[in-house]
Structures are given as structure tokens and as C-alpha cells.
Design a protein around this motif. Sequence first.
Motif, PDB file in Angstrom:
ATOM      1  N   PHE A 977       0.342 -66.840 -20.958  1.00 23.94           N
ATOM      2  CA  PHE A 977       1.573 -67.563 -21.305  1.00 23.94           C
ATOM      3  C   PHE A 977       1.596 -67.930 -22.787  1.00 23.94           C
ATOM      4  N   TYR A 978       0.487 -68.447 -23.291  1.00 27.29           N
ATOM      5  CA  TYR A 978       0.474 -68.852 -24.700  1.00 27.29           C
ATOM      6  C   TYR A 978       0.537 -67.639 -25.623  1.00 27.29           C
ATOM      7  N   LEU A 979      -0.091 -66.552 -25.237  1.00 29.80           N
ATOM      8  CA  LEU A 979       0.009 -65.337 -26.044  1.00 29.80           C
ATOM      9  C   LEU A 979       1.433 -64.802 -26.030  1.00 29.80           C
ATOM     10  N   LEU A 980       2.077 -64.817 -24.859  1.00 30.17           N
ATOM     11  CA  LEU A 980       3.467 -64.369 -24.776  1.00 30.17           C
ATOM     12  C   LEU A 980       4.374 -65.264 -25.606  1.00 30.17           C
ATOM     13  N   GLY A 981       4.137 -66.574 -25.556  1.00 32.34           N
ATOM     14  CA  GLY A 981       4.930 -67.486 -26.374  1.00 32.34           C
ATOM     15  C   GLY A 981       4.804 -67.187 -27.856  1.00 32.34           C
ATOM     16  N   TYR A 982       3.597 -66.861 -28.294  1.00 34.82           N
ATOM     17  CA  TYR A 982       3.395 -66.526 -29.706  1.00 34.82           C
ATOM     18  C   TYR A 982       4.133 -65.236 -30.076  1.00 34.82           C
TER      19      TYR A 982
END
Length: 1024
Positions: A977-982
Motif C-alpha cells: 500500500f505504501y509503495l503504491l501510494g508513493y
Amino acid sequence: MERTEEGTHQARTWCRTSWWWMGLLVVGWPVGEAQRRLQPTQARTCLTEQPLTCGGRGEYDETTCRCNCSTGWKGVDCALCDRDESCTANQEGMPGTCDTSLQYQQDRAVKNYTCTMDDANMNELLADDVRMSCDRGEKECYVEIAFAMEAERNIVCKAFDCRFTEGSMDVKCDRTMCDCPNECPDGFGTIVSGIEDEAELTCASENSCTINLADLPLTFAGTCVVGTCQYGDGDGLFLDDFETTETSSDAAVIGVVCGVIGGMILLLGVYFLHSYRKEKGVRAEIHRLEDALGMDRDTYLPDSSASLFEFSGVTCTIIKSAGNNLSSSVMQLLNSPRDMLKTPRRPKDNSPRDEYEDAALDVVHGTYDELGQRVILKEASGSVASGSMIAFMGPSGSGKTTLLSVLVGAHVGKQVRVDGKVTLDGEDVTKTGGSKFSRFRRITGFVHQEDMLLPTLTVYESILYSAMLRLPFYWTKAKKYDWASNVIQELSLETVKNARIGGSLGSRGISGGERRRVSIGMELTTNPRILALDEPTSGLDSFSAYTVMQALRKLTKQGNKMVILSLHQPSSEVFQELDQVHFLAKGSTVYAGPAKQVCSFVEQSGLPCPVGHNIADWMLSLVSHRDSLNTLLKSWSVNKALYASRANGPETREEGDAVLVSANNHPSAQSLATESSDNSSDIISYGRTHSTRYYMASLSPTSTKKLTHGVLLQPPLRELHVLLWRSFLVLLRNPALMLTHFVVSLLLAVLCGLTFQGLEPNLQGFQNRSGFLFFSLSFFAFASLTSIDVFMAERNIFFRERMSKYYRTSTYYFTKVVLDALLLRIVPVCFFGLVTYWWIGLQETSSKIGMFFASMMLFNVTVEGLSMCISIASPTAGVATLASTVLLLLMVLFGGLYVNVETVTDALSWLKYVSLFHYAYEALLSNEMEGLLVTFNVPDFPPVPNVRGEVYLGTLNMSHGRIGTNLAALGGFCVGFYLLGYLLLVPGRKFVELFSSMCSACSKGKKLPPSTDDPPTAPSFRIS
């Protein structure tokens, strides 16, 4: 009557017996002979076949169904000694010792146990005590169990690969195999044959032990006694035969988590070390340049000299989306220039038409190319010289903001094609990523129409953090502080220096004109040679607008800058401050030249120019009517060369070579030096101006790149420091959201404590445990939706600052994630858990406590990552909130509490694998129920004691063995999720270019391009 009473008694007895077996059935046991009568409230009747021989060491008592052992012996069949003399007499004089300790010592190889159950109901269920024998030499143990229903059909289990620890009372075995010597009790064959997993004997204190077979629903807890005769030196085992280390599943999970965290820390360490080495190399090159030119150390400021900015043939066209589907066809029809709804039909007569009349018609109703694509800006050309100010003017929709955005490289839309040429001092700067374009972007500042400022910061802090992030990293803090202070002085903001920006959250702040000057000041911190502003007077009263224009005029003349701005309807006083104007109408140029020549141009066109009337308002009125617009277009076509030749502004000095601008060229530095000239010892030298042509020509390409690009690169740690400082200020001055999280967590913790307090090891306790855990997950999941508002409040500010190269996307994202996760996710979980965990009575071992907090924190942070992804991808907070709520409700439905997934159709059963609740709930409930002995109790029926908690997990299709898998899955979702958000925050064009380059490099073996994490040096589109 007697028969009736006897029948009633038999019926009650049969019901109780049936409930016993039904209870066993629920927890995993078959019904067996449920019709056998059992009267647990009466004295037990001994079995017809005497199972105990008492070994010749006692006599069997039919009243108690036990052996009355002789002196020196004990146990259910008098097989355990209780003194050394008994062992000696048993072996006809051979000296022996009686081992009565539960602890395993070096010279003790074999132990025999007899365990009496503590629970009265369990004693009723069993025919005799549970007997056990362990042989340390063979690493084996035997367990014998006989149930009251079928005592003659006992169950014997053999455990293999057993581990014994010196000085410990515990035994753990890896494998188990069970059998029934005289056939298994009815209905028990399948259960007995299925027992094959671990077995263990754990003793909390002397004589208080628990025997646990992993595949058996019941756990046997009671008082165990040992009495084993030892002769000679035992079996010759020594200390080396003991296994002193054990690895638990919890320890393995913790090891994996620590390994992942350690790996991430290692990667960050390598990244920061690389950045430090790069920073060190750039600083060394700068010191060599300063030494070669005789400058003071750490005073170099990159070249910002420029004298003439020109643009020609700038055209913007809205590209139609490709495709032959119905929607594309409909949109093409609606956008057609021949559509009656869009463009009036031309007269049917064959009278000659003037080309300028046709042009005026197209301008009024929109211009389209030969493909039917709308042209929103058509062949705009102009120039601005150093020390002059130009304004783009026209009615709404004329293309002012579009032209301004194109010139400074700002984003104008994904479906807009831009053509034309832009030059700076004769050099083309339209090539994206080139060194000339990078320099152009570096010396250009862009102030948006909306003042996107943080309302909780003061005027000084807003300009200061811009200076800290955008001035060269090698400058000292004192120099940057002084630089920010003098920018404030130039813009006449000293009186509101320490006032907060305000304007939102119900707080009063500075005026609109002061806010606009703060926005200008944040761009002035980099000493830009070209300053572009989008409608800087919009929304201001006449006095505030004039004050802003005076400040811009002062910067233009004293700072020798090129100021480009768009204006909608300026006052006469504002108009008089302009050097040049560029009037537009529906994307076409009507006039471009000196502001003082507008009235002459209008009169030359044959139109009146009223004396004393605001010429800007009059021009807007003229271009809004077809006839006057037709006249102006004719006149401009004939006379544009004449007025364009007058638009170069003041004469510029031809410079023989490139000029290096040191810090004292900035007006801020000049005023600072003037103020400190009275005391020569306090003079702060910012360097001197020197020619750098020959020095730069002698450098290698690597050194040249370091001087042109490296000086603009802020080290990641410095960016993180400034962003964390800014975020903490915002949070401390507006702590409502953080305090609300804390207070609500504490209030709900108290409510849960009052509701679930006093958990018991029974069915009601199991229900309360599962309800508390799922409620806790639901509360924190929906509380994480506040991350949507947190990001939405700063989204426009982030996009503006990223375009202006304030910081990397990664450092901003890392700051938001860390602060949000720490203060709004982890701390509330700690408050909630510290209040509720011991209050309601969850298991208090250190591993259980640690796993509970770790699972709750990981789940909360993961859901926060999901909410952040949705907020980044959503256009508004309302859309993000709705999407997040629907997704969370679906996850709740398949989380494991409301529906048993095994009963769901295959078309929907896969949804549990994308439910964060499924992984977190199973991990938390398994962690709590594992090792817990629960009584299966229902009112009016005898309870079934010592049912292992794992059995209850089985009814929900859960397993304690999947705790590690569940945490790993949550961790994977969290990282994803955090990688996708970035990736969603990274500009789309740069992300596509990086992905394409990576694919090309993988297929052709080429070197990968630099990371998109570098500070943005190009706009989101380019002029072709």
C-alpha cells in the motif's frame, strides 16, 4: 408413581450423558455411545473387570476403586516409590534410590508419573489417573488414558523425539502415535489414529502439571507425582545429552519481523551513506571553485543571469482521445466546429468574406484545426527583457493562464498538445531534461493564483522553510535566516513577520494582500531572474492589489528581473505599473506591445479610446464584441511588427561572458551588507562576482555536472529535518485531530474495560474475547479514515512545492507516513491496549502481550496505508471516504466473525484473502486462545472442562500455526500500500519513462536510468 419417578430419573440421566458426548462432539469428539447412563452426582460404581492389580504392593478397595498401597509405595496401581528403602527391598537388597522430583537431572534417565486431575468433572470423565513414563535415553514418552465409559479399552500414546532440559520439569516431543491395545472405545478410532503432532508435559510448579496432546481436544491438568527407582549410575547419560535450546513459533515470527525491519534500516543506511558521499563530493567541487575565484567559502550561488526571454508560435490544442467506441463518437460530434450548437452557420450567399472577419468568427466561437480539435491558444509570440514587466490580459477563457503556464513549464493538462518555441538569451529551452532547460527552471519562479500556504505557520516560518529547502545546502543556517529576513523586508512584511497565515480552520490571519506577498516571497528565496505570477491581484481590494504591484515593480527595477503575470481586470493604477501588455481573446493575440501604446493602437485601428477611462476595461469591452474584435484583429495583423519592435523594454547590456552570481547580487544581500556596514567586524560577506567562463571550460563533465546540478540537490536528511520541523509545528499548533484520536481511544478503552472485564475460560469468555478483538480492529480501521483529510488538506500545497523543487517526493511522503503512523496510529493503539489488556483479563505472558500489540499496530498502520492510497487516487475527500468505507465494510464481512468463509460460494470465498480483518483477526484470536484451557459450558448441562483453545479456533476455520503467515501477509499489504501510494504521487510521465527504461534495460542489458526520486528538474510536459 414409583415407575414414573424411576423413568424420570433415567431420562434425566440419559440427557446428562448425552450432553457430555454432545459437548465432546462440538469440540471435535464423536458421539460414541451417548446412550450409556452416567450419574456424575452419585458415587462411582467400580468396573466389573478390575483394571488394577496393585502390583502386589497393596490391596484393591472396591469402595474407592483404588489401591490402598503398602508403606513406601504410591500411585493409582502402587507402582511409584516414595522412599529409597522401597527400591532396595523391591530388588532384594540391591541398593537403589527413589527419584521423586519432577526435575530432570544428569543422573536420572527414566521417570514414571501418575497424574490426578484437578477438575472434578474431568475426574468423572476418566476411569483412573493419567499415567505417563519418559525415557531420556530413548527420547520417548508413553501416556495411558482410560475413560470411564470404556475403561477396559484404554488409549496408549507414544511420543518421539522428546527434548529434556537440565533442571527443568518440562518435556516436549515432536511426534506422537496413539493406539488402543484392546480396541478403541466406540467412536474414538478416527480420533486416536489422527493424533500425530506435538505432545508436551509442562509443570508450572512442583507437582502441578499439564499433559497436552496437540490433536486431542482435551488438556489434562492436575497434580502429578513421580516415584522411580534408580539403580547404579543410571544409563550413563551426561550433560551433553540434554537439549538446552528451543525455538518457538513466536520467536521465529519475531525473528522474521526483526529481519525485515533490519533489512529496511540497512537499505536506508546505505541510501543515506550514498547521499552523504555525493554531498561531500559536491561540496569539494564548490570549495575548489570558490578558492580558484577568490570567493569566501560556502557563498557560491548558481548562475541566474539572463537578459531576454522570448516565445514564438506557442499553440495549445486539446487532443481528442483515440478510439471508435460510442462515447468517443458522441464526444467527437459534440466537439465538431460545424456543430450547430457550437458554431453558427455561415451565410448561404456567395458574397466575398474578409479573412479577418472569418478569423473573428472563429475567435468568438472557438478555433478548431483541420482535425476538428479545439485550439485554446493560437500562435502566441512575444518577449520580455530584463528589468521589465509584462502582463497577459483578456476576458475569462482567453488563454492567459494557459500561456503563462506554458512559458514557465507548468502543467496545462494531459490532453493538451503544446507547440512552439521558447528561448532564453537566444538559447532554446524547450528540450525537457537538457542542461539549458534545467537552468531555465532553476532561475524561474512561479506564483499560483491561489495562495496555497499552511495556515498554522507564521509569515517568517513560511519564507524560512522555503529558504531552508531551496537555497544551497552548504550555506549555514545563519545565512539562510538572514536571507529570509531580508526577503520579508523587501516585501514590506516586517509588521506581520510573526503573525500566522491563518485563513482556515476558523482562525484569523493576515490580509489577502499580505498572503499574496508571502507567496511571492517564498519564490524570491531562490533569487529567480524570471518571476511569473498567475493573477496576483485577483480577489484583492484596489489598495492591496496596488501594494502588490508596487512590490513587483520594485523587484523588477532593483533586482533587474523579468516579471511575467496574468491580469483579469486591473485598475488604472495597476495598469500604469506595467511595461508591456499582451491582450488575448479566445486564445488569439489582439495586441502585444508597450502598455503606454495601447490607446494609440486602438485609435489607429479606427476605434475610440476615451480619455480618463481605464484602458484595461475598455480593451476588455472591445475584444468581447465581434465587430470591434474584427477591427482589432485587422489592425494587429498589419501593425504587429511595429509594436513588437518596441516591446523589448529597456536596453540590455551585452555581456562578454557568462556571469557567476554570488549571494551579494541578491537585493537581500545588498540590503544586509548596507545595514551592517557601520561595523566592519560584523560584515557578512556573501562573495563577489567573477567571470567563470575559463574555469568552467577547464572542468571535466563530472565536475561540471556537480556544479550545475549538485548544488541544487538537498541531502535527504536535511529535507527530512526541515519537513519534520514544519510538520511538528503544524501538528502542535493544530492538535485537535491528534488529541481527538488520543481521547477517543482512551474513552473506548474504558468502555471496553467495563463491558468485557473479568473474562472467564468458558464459552461466554470465548465469545467476549472474539468480540473485543474484532471490535478493536473495527474501531481502529474506521478511525484511520482521518488520514484522508490529513493528506487532502495539503495535497495542493504538495503539488505546488514539488513543481517548484522544494523537496523530493520520497522525503515528503516518508515524513507524512512516519508522523501519521506514529502519532495517529501507533500511540492510540498503545493507549487503548494499556488500558484494556490487563483490565479485561487477556493472557499475560510476555509473548502474548507483545504479539497483541504488534498485530494491532501492524493492522492499524496497514489500513492507514490503504486509506492514503485511496486519498491520493481520489479527486475529492468525499469520493475517498466513500470508497474507503465500502472497502472496509467488505473486509469486515469476510473478516472471520460475521460469516464462516467455508460456507460461502466459491465465487466470493476468495475475498477473505484481500480482507485485512481476516489476517489480523485470526492472528489476534489465535494468539489469545492458544494455550488457554476453556470449559465447554451451557446452563443446565454438565460442563466439559479443559478444552484447548485451539479447538475453538477450528470451529472458525482458524489455526494458531498461521500467526506468522497472517503477520507476514499484513506486512506485505502494508509495504504494498505504501509503495503504491508513493508511485501514485510520482508524476505520471516520469513513472512511465522509468518503467519503459527499466524494461528496455532488462531486455537489452543497458544501465538503468537515475531514480525518479531525484528532485524534479522538468515539467510534466514539454513544448514540442
